[in-house]
Design a protein around this motif. Structure first.
Motif, PDB file in Angstrom:
ATOM      1  N   ALA A  71       0.981  -1.173  -0.075  1.00 52.46           N
ATOM      2  CA  ALA A  71      -0.090   0.023   0.037  1.00 52.46           C
ATOM      3  C   ALA A  71       0.996   1.252   0.046  1.00 52.46           C
ATOM      4  O   ALA A  71       0.446   2.349  -0.620  1.00 52.46           O
ATOM      5  CB  ALA A  71      -0.977   0.008   1.214  1.00 52.46           C
ATOM      6  N   THR A  72       2.170   0.926   0.697  1.00 45.68           N
ATOM      7  CA  THR A  72       2.919   2.253   0.772  1.00 45.68           C
ATOM      8  C   THR A  72       3.658   2.601  -0.663  1.00 45.68           C
ATOM      9  O   THR A  72       3.505   3.884  -1.125  1.00 45.68           O
ATOM     10  CB  THR A  72       4.152   2.206   1.662  1.00 45.68           C
ATOM     11  OG1 THR A  72       3.472   1.720   3.067  1.00 45.68           O
ATOM     12  CG2 THR A  72       4.991   3.346   1.866  1.00 45.68           C
ATOM     13  N   ILE A  92      10.788  17.843  -7.064  1.00 42.53           N
ATOM     14  CA  ILE A  92       9.706  17.896  -5.907  1.00 42.53           C
ATOM     15  C   ILE A  92       8.675  16.699  -5.893  1.00 42.53           C
ATOM     16  O   ILE A  92       8.467  16.196  -4.790  1.00 42.53           O
ATOM     17  CB  ILE A  92       8.793  19.150  -6.184  1.00 42.53           C
ATOM     18  CG1 ILE A  92       9.554  20.126  -6.255  1.00 42.53           C
ATOM     19  CG2 ILE A  92       7.511  19.064  -5.726  1.00 42.53           C
ATOM     20  CD1 ILE A  92       8.754  21.547  -6.726  1.00 42.53           C
ATOM     21  N   ALA A  93       8.320  15.761  -7.337  1.00 39.46           N
ATOM     22  CA  ALA A  93       7.527  14.780  -7.200  1.00 39.46           C
ATOM     23  C   ALA A  93       8.367  13.643  -6.445  1.00 39.46           C
ATOM     24  O   ALA A  93       7.742  12.892  -5.706  1.00 39.46           O
ATOM     25  CB  ALA A  93       7.109  14.437  -8.715  1.00 39.46           C
ATOM     26  N   PHE A  94       9.561  13.357  -6.768  1.00 38.77           N
ATOM     27  CA  PHE A  94      10.312  12.340  -6.014  1.00 38.77           C
ATOM     28  C   PHE A  94      10.415  12.441  -4.503  1.00 38.77           C
ATOM     29  O   PHE A  94      10.325  11.483  -3.732  1.00 38.77           O
ATOM     30  CB  PHE A  94      11.814  12.140  -6.692  1.00 38.77           C
ATOM     31  CG  PHE A  94      11.824  11.576  -8.000  1.00 38.77           C
ATOM     32  CD1 PHE A  94      10.453  11.143  -8.719  1.00 38.77           C
ATOM     33  CD2 PHE A  94      12.966  11.636  -8.846  1.00 38.77           C
ATOM     34  CE1 PHE A  94      10.541  10.745 -10.014  1.00 38.77           C
ATOM     35  CE2 PHE A  94      12.810  11.277 -10.083  1.00 38.77           C
ATOM     36  CZ  PHE A  94      11.837  10.792 -10.740  1.00 38.77           C
ATOM     37  N   VAL A  95      10.627  13.655  -3.927  1.00 36.33           N
ATOM     38  CA  VAL A  95      10.599  14.149  -2.538  1.00 36.33           C
ATOM     39  C   VAL A  95       9.319  13.610  -2.000  1.00 36.33           C
ATOM     40  O   VAL A  95       9.425  13.365  -0.815  1.00 36.33           O
ATOM     41  CB  VAL A  95      11.492  15.464  -2.422  1.00 36.33           C
ATOM     42  CG1 VAL A  95      11.348  15.870  -0.922  1.00 36.33           C
ATOM     43  CG2 VAL A  95      12.825  15.597  -2.724  1.00 36.33           C
ATOM     44  N   ALA A  96       8.259  14.296  -2.726  1.00 37.10           N
ATOM     45  CA  ALA A  96       7.026  14.150  -2.112  1.00 37.10           C
ATOM     46  C   ALA A  96       6.899  12.712  -2.015  1.00 37.10           C
ATOM     47  O   ALA A  96       6.149  12.298  -0.856  1.00 37.10           O
ATOM     48  CB  ALA A  96       6.103  15.020  -2.592  1.00 37.10           C
ATOM     49  N   GLY A  97       7.017  12.110  -2.955  1.00 36.20           N
ATOM     50  CA  GLY A  97       6.525  10.432  -2.776  1.00 36.20           C
ATOM     51  C   GLY A  97       7.621   9.534  -1.568  1.00 36.20           C
ATOM     52  O   GLY A  97       6.919   8.977  -0.807  1.00 36.20           O
ATOM     53  N   ILE A  98       8.697  10.141  -1.544  1.00 34.24           N
ATOM     54  CA  ILE A  98       9.666   9.523  -0.425  1.00 34.24           C
ATOM     55  C   ILE A  98       9.151   9.762   0.870  1.00 34.24           C
ATOM     56  O   ILE A  98       9.397   9.246   1.635  1.00 34.24           O
ATOM     57  CB  ILE A  98      11.211   9.875  -0.861  1.00 34.24           C
ATOM     58  CG1 ILE A  98      11.638   9.077  -2.000  1.00 34.24           C
ATOM     59  CG2 ILE A  98      11.900   9.299   0.345  1.00 34.24           C
ATOM     60  CD1 ILE A  98      12.884   9.602  -2.728  1.00 34.24           C
ATOM     61  N   LEU A 216      13.316   3.490   6.997  1.00 36.28           N
ATOM     62  CA  LEU A 216      13.910   2.886   5.688  1.00 36.28           C
ATOM     63  C   LEU A 216      13.052   2.100   4.847  1.00 36.28           C
ATOM     64  O   LEU A 216      13.025   2.279   3.599  1.00 36.28           O
ATOM     65  CB  LEU A 216      15.138   2.295   5.989  1.00 36.28           C
ATOM     66  CG  LEU A 216      16.271   2.961   6.588  1.00 36.28           C
ATOM     67  CD1 LEU A 216      17.410   2.189   7.183  1.00 36.28           C
ATOM     68  CD2 LEU A 216      17.112   3.828   5.383  1.00 36.28           C
ATOM     69  N   CYS A 217      12.347   1.265   5.308  1.00 36.63           N
ATOM     70  CA  CYS A 217      11.219   0.301   4.654  1.00 36.63           C
ATOM     71  C   CYS A 217      10.238   1.272   4.006  1.00 36.63           C
ATOM     72  O   CYS A 217      10.152   0.886   2.809  1.00 36.63           O
ATOM     73  CB  CYS A 217      10.939  -0.599   5.786  1.00 36.63           C
ATOM     74  SG  CYS A 217       9.665  -1.883   4.967  1.00 36.63           S
ATOM     75  N   GLY A 218       9.713   2.047   4.493  1.00 37.12           N
ATOM     76  CA  GLY A 218       8.910   3.195   3.837  1.00 37.12           C
ATOM     77  C   GLY A 218       9.487   3.803   2.704  1.00 37.12           C
ATOM     78  O   GLY A 218       8.957   4.012   1.583  1.00 37.12           O
ATOM     79  N   ALA A 219      10.682   4.268   2.881  1.00 36.92           N
ATOM     80  CA  ALA A 219      11.352   5.235   2.073  1.00 36.92           C
ATOM     81  C   ALA A 219      11.667   4.113   0.803  1.00 36.92           C
ATOM     82  O   ALA A 219      11.488   4.779  -0.559  1.00 36.92           O
ATOM     83  CB  ALA A 219      12.492   5.708   2.520  1.00 36.92           C
ATOM     84  N   PHE A 220      12.372   3.132   0.886  1.00 30.84           N
ATOM     85  CA  PHE A 220      12.339   1.783  -0.199  1.00 30.84           C
ATOM     86  C   PHE A 220      11.247   1.634  -0.954  1.00 30.84           C
ATOM     87  O   PHE A 220      11.254   1.591  -2.044  1.00 30.84           O
ATOM     88  CB  PHE A 220      13.009   0.836   0.463  1.00 30.84           C
ATOM     89  CG  PHE A 220      14.768   0.856   0.307  1.00 30.84           C
ATOM     90  CD1 PHE A 220      15.369   0.492  -0.614  1.00 30.84           C
ATOM     91  CD2 PHE A 220      15.261   1.366   1.663  1.00 30.84           C
ATOM     92  CE1 PHE A 220      16.781   0.612  -0.586  1.00 30.84           C
ATOM     93  CE2 PHE A 220      16.635   1.587   1.502  1.00 30.84           C
ATOM     94  CZ  PHE A 220      17.565   0.954   0.441  1.00 30.84           C
ATOM     95  N   ALA A 221      10.115   1.349  -0.186  1.00 30.54           N
ATOM     96  CA  ALA A 221       8.786   0.995  -0.804  1.00 30.54           C
ATOM     97  C   ALA A 221       8.437   2.423  -1.676  1.00 30.54           C
ATOM     98  O   ALA A 221       7.816   2.097  -2.911  1.00 30.54           O
ATOM     99  CB  ALA A 221       7.663   0.844   0.148  1.00 30.54           C
ATOM    100  N   ALA A 222       8.903   3.717  -1.281  1.00 26.41           N
ATOM    101  CA  ALA A 222       8.362   4.703  -2.048  1.00 26.41           C
ATOM    102  C   ALA A 222       9.085   4.724  -3.323  1.00 26.41           C
ATOM    103  O   ALA A 222       8.755   5.138  -4.422  1.00 26.41           O
ATOM    104  CB  ALA A 222       8.392   6.068  -1.034  1.00 26.41           C
ATOM    105  N   VAL A 223      10.422   4.475  -3.223  1.00 28.64           N
ATOM    106  CA  VAL A 223      11.527   4.699  -4.397  1.00 28.64           C
ATOM    107  C   VAL A 223      10.935   3.415  -5.406  1.00 28.64           C
ATOM    108  O   VAL A 223      10.698   3.607  -6.459  1.00 28.64           O
ATOM    109  CB  VAL A 223      12.873   4.292  -3.899  1.00 28.64           C
ATOM    110  CG1 VAL A 223      13.722   4.218  -5.184  1.00 28.64           C
ATOM    111  CG2 VAL A 223      13.250   5.737  -3.086  1.00 28.64           C
ATOM    112  N   ALA A 224      10.659   2.248  -4.596  1.00 26.55           N
ATOM    113  CA  ALA A 224       9.945   1.162  -5.682  1.00 26.55           C
ATOM    114  C   ALA A 224       8.741   1.651  -6.455  1.00 26.55           C
ATOM    115  O   ALA A 224       8.361   1.369  -7.620  1.00 26.55           O
ATOM    116  CB  ALA A 224       9.685  -0.076  -4.741  1.00 26.55           C
ATOM    117  N   GLY A 225       7.912   2.656  -5.666  1.00 31.99           N
ATOM    118  CA  GLY A 225       6.579   2.944  -6.235  1.00 31.99           C
ATOM    119  C   GLY A 225       7.005   3.957  -7.522  1.00 31.99           C
ATOM    120  O   GLY A 225       6.184   3.859  -8.604  1.00 31.99           O
ATOM    121  N   ILE A 226       8.002   4.734  -7.308  1.00 31.46           N
ATOM    122  CA  ILE A 226       8.418   5.815  -8.408  1.00 31.46           C
ATOM    123  C   ILE A 226       8.981   5.055  -9.673  1.00 31.46           C
ATOM    124  O   ILE A 226       8.603   5.129 -10.791  1.00 31.46           O
ATOM    125  CB  ILE A 226       9.574   6.676  -7.830  1.00 31.46           C
ATOM    126  CG1 ILE A 226       8.901   7.715  -6.874  1.00 31.46           C
ATOM    127  CG2 ILE A 226      10.050   7.454  -9.073  1.00 31.46           C
ATOM    128  CD1 ILE A 226       9.978   8.350  -5.840  1.00 31.46           C
TER     129      ILE A 226
END
Length: 339
Positions: A71-72, A92-98, A216-226
């Protein structure tokens, strides 16, 4: 010789051997699977799951779990993609997602490390909340019409068919492995998972380490989302559904123990290649990819059962060795008294 034995016994080597045997077995049935382009595509397809597995590996190494990363991924991807579609800069888009992913991770870390709520229960609740927020944020609609230059990034090749994405992720995995195994703070994650009480006694901040693991888990999931957004080109409200199961299976298949304290990021990345290749393998074997989730579930259950049996065997072996040592000490003491 000891170095060779240590290398062979490494949990990552077992995962690598399983990968080689699996690919070799599929290649015997359908030789086209072993074509260089096909094998490289397996690596390229594993980028998203490698990032997810690397992130959740931090959490599992500390002895916890996170079932909200799918979901993240979906919410972070939706936020980043919406900003990109509406003309915001990439930064801005990447920072917002992370930031979205990191905040979700921080909430998970607070609930589990500070409030003491079981990680499965808390992250299951977070998963429901975040999945609902995706529908609220997107109004149940797809996020489409992403900038062409953004979607083309995922297709850029470095060498042959190998994408730039996979090369960058591979370098990141190696760097994280070095940090986790060679730095004092990096070793905190394994120490906390191995023995939280002991870690506290030697001055390791257990709560802070667990919170950092979830962030870190949430941040990696966000990068995976991008990365997911760039590869797929659109985001649906169901983006990332069941991805948590594959990421957890990748970690366990890669040698990371669900009880924490054992395993490595390298192993999780090998497991990610296996899990992301299941659909492709099914196609080459002539089966429908509808079996993907079923096979993932069967693999996860099998690996967890095998891991539990191995840990019971190790615990029993250690218990017998301690009992044998104590018995020998008593016999030596009695022998000294009689003489």
């Amino acid at each position: 010789m000891n170095l060779i034995k240590k290398f062979i016994k490494a949990r990552e080597i077992s995962s690598l051997m399983f990968l080689v045997l699996l690919f070799g077995g599929v290649g015997l049935i359908n030789p086209a699977f072993l074509a260089p382009t096909s094998l490289i595509n397996c690596l390229n397809d594993s980028v998203v799951f490698t990032l997810l597995a690397a992130g959740i590996a931090f959490v599992i190494l500390t002895g916890e779990i996170d079932v909200s990363i799918g979901a993240t991924l979906g919410l972070s991807a939706a936020v980043s993609s919406t900003l990109l579609r509406d003309g915001a800069s990439w930064g801005i888009a990447f920072v917002a997602g992370i930031c979205v992913g990191s905040v979700i991770g921080l909430i998970n870390g607070w609930g589990i490390a500070v409030m003491g709520i079981p990680s499965l229960i808390f992250t299951l609740g977070t998963n429901g909340v975040v999945r609902g927020l995706i529908y609220v944020y997107t109004h149940g609609a797809w996020v489409e019409n992403l900038p062409a230059e953004f979607t083309l990034v995922s297709q850029k090749k470095l060498v042959g068919s190998l994408t730039v994405f996979y090369a960058v992720v591979l370098i990141a995995i190696i760097a994280i492995h070095v940090i986790l195994t060679r730095t004092r703070r990096g070793k905190y994650f394994i120490s906390v998972g191995d023995n939280a009480a002991g870690a506290t006694l030697v001055g390791i901040p257990v709560r802070t380490t667990k919170i950092c693991a979830y962030i870190l888990c949430g941040a990696f999931a966000a990068v995976a989302g991008i990365v997911y957004s760039s590869r797929i080109g659109f985001i649906t409200p169901t983006a990332g559904v069941n991805y948590e199961m594959k990421a957890i299976a990748a970690c366990v298949l890669g040698g990371i123990s669900l009880t924490g304290g054992l395993g490595s990021i390298i192993g999780s990345s090998i497991g990610a290649i296996i899990m992301s290749s299941i659909s492709r393998i099914l196609v080459f074997l002539g089966f429908s990819s509808d079996y993907d989730n079923t096979i993932t579930g069967v693999l996860l259950i099998t690996i967890v059962v095998v891991d539990a049996l191995m840990q019971q065997r190790v615990a029993e072996k250690n218990r017998r060795e301690r009992l044998s040592a104590r018995t020998s000490a008593v016999q030596i003491t009695k022998g000294g008294q009689t003489t």
